[in-house]
Design a protein around this motif. Structure first.
Motif, PDB file in Angstrom:
ATOM      1  N   ALA A 262       0.834  -1.203   0.000  1.00  0.00           N
ATOM      2  CA  ALA A 262       0.000   0.000   0.000  1.00  0.00           C
ATOM      3  C   ALA A 262       0.867   1.251   0.000  1.00  0.00           C
ATOM      4  N   VAL A 263       0.220   2.403   0.118  1.00  0.00           N
ATOM      5  CA  VAL A 263       0.905   3.692   0.147  1.00  0.00           C
ATOM      6  C   VAL A 263       1.716   3.800   1.435  1.00  0.00           C
ATOM      7  N   GLN A 264       2.933   4.299   1.318  1.00  0.00           N
ATOM      8  CA  GLN A 264       3.772   4.567   2.483  1.00  0.00           C
ATOM      9  C   GLN A 264       4.053   6.056   2.524  1.00  0.00           C
ATOM     10  N   SER A 265       4.365   6.552   3.703  1.00  0.00           N
ATOM     11  CA  SER A 265       4.699   7.971   3.824  1.00  0.00           C
ATOM     12  C   SER A 265       6.127   8.108   4.315  1.00  0.00           C
ATOM     13  N   GLY A 266       6.701   9.270   4.019  1.00  0.00           N
ATOM     14  CA  GLY A 266       8.080   9.534   4.418  1.00  0.00           C
ATOM     15  C   GLY A 266       8.391  10.997   4.225  1.00  0.00           C
ATOM     16  N   HIS A 267       9.669  11.315   4.142  1.00  0.00           N
ATOM     17  CA  HIS A 267      10.099  12.695   4.002  1.00  0.00           C
ATOM     18  C   HIS A 267      10.804  12.899   2.674  1.00  0.00           C
ATOM     19  N   LEU A 268      10.575  14.068   2.098  1.00  0.00           N
ATOM     20  CA  LEU A 268      11.355  14.551   0.981  1.00  0.00           C
ATOM     21  C   LEU A 268      12.439  15.421   1.607  1.00  0.00           C
ATOM     22  N   VAL A 269      13.697  15.031   1.465  1.00  0.00           N
ATOM     23  CA  VAL A 269      14.781  15.729   2.142  1.00  0.00           C
ATOM     24  C   VAL A 269      15.526  16.590   1.127  1.00  0.00           C
ATOM     25  N   SER A 270      15.572  17.886   1.387  1.00  0.00           N
ATOM     26  CA  SER A 270      16.239  18.821   0.480  1.00  0.00           C
ATOM     27  C   SER A 270      17.741  18.844   0.738  1.00  0.00           C
ATOM     28  N   HIS A 271      18.440  19.608  -0.068  1.00  0.00           N
ATOM     29  CA  HIS A 271      19.886  19.742   0.091  1.00  0.00           C
ATOM     30  C   HIS A 271      20.228  20.380   1.441  1.00  0.00           C
ATOM     31  N   SER A 272      19.362  21.294   1.906  1.00  0.00           N
ATOM     32  CA  SER A 272      19.601  21.944   3.196  1.00  0.00           C
ATOM     33  C   SER A 272      19.079  21.093   4.362  1.00  0.00           C
ATOM     34  N   ASN A 273      18.652  19.869   4.066  1.00  0.00           N
ATOM     35  CA  ASN A 273      18.186  18.889   5.052  1.00  0.00           C
ATOM     36  C   ASN A 273      16.837  19.238   5.657  1.00  0.00           C
ATOM     37  N   ARG A 274      16.026  20.066   4.954  1.00  0.00           N
ATOM     38  CA  ARG A 274      14.646  20.308   5.382  1.00  0.00           C
ATOM     39  C   ARG A 274      13.826  19.078   5.004  1.00  0.00           C
TER      40      ARG A 274
END
Length: 96
Positions: free
Chosen positions: A11-23
């Motif tokens: 199924a769908v999983q969730s997580g983080h999109l991590v930018s270059h500045s680590n946001r």
């Protein structure tokens, strides 16, 4: 329509999109669902399912839809796939 594989339960999983500045911002990981028609040798007919691409490879590896459903646990199957599994088991029991 639920974004869930009918055979494996993926199924769908969730997580983080991590930018270059680590946001970190929330994102969703969607399963690679495909609408396929698989043949059941026991029932002698085709079955339409919405499954993940990884599940399609697993079905082919195990030797077809009937063999996959025989080994699959009931908890991860959808209601339609579970009914199909019972129908195949009933047909095999009647043949023996």
């Amino acid at each position: 329509m639920a974004r869930r594989c009918e055979l494996t339960g993926k199924a769908v999983q969730s997580g983080h999109l991590v930018s270059h500045s680590n946001r970190k911002t929330k994102r969703r990981f969607l399963p690679n669902l495909c609408s396929v028609t698989l043949q059941s040798e026991t029932l002698g007919r085709s079955v339409r399912l919405r499954i993940a691409a990884a599940a399609l490879r697993s079905v082919e590896h195990r030797g077809g839809l009937d063999a996959f459903l025989a080994k699959a646990s009931d908890s991860e199957l959808s209601s339609g796939a579970l009914a199909l599994k019972r129908e195949i088991a009933k047909k095999l029991a009647a043949a023996n």
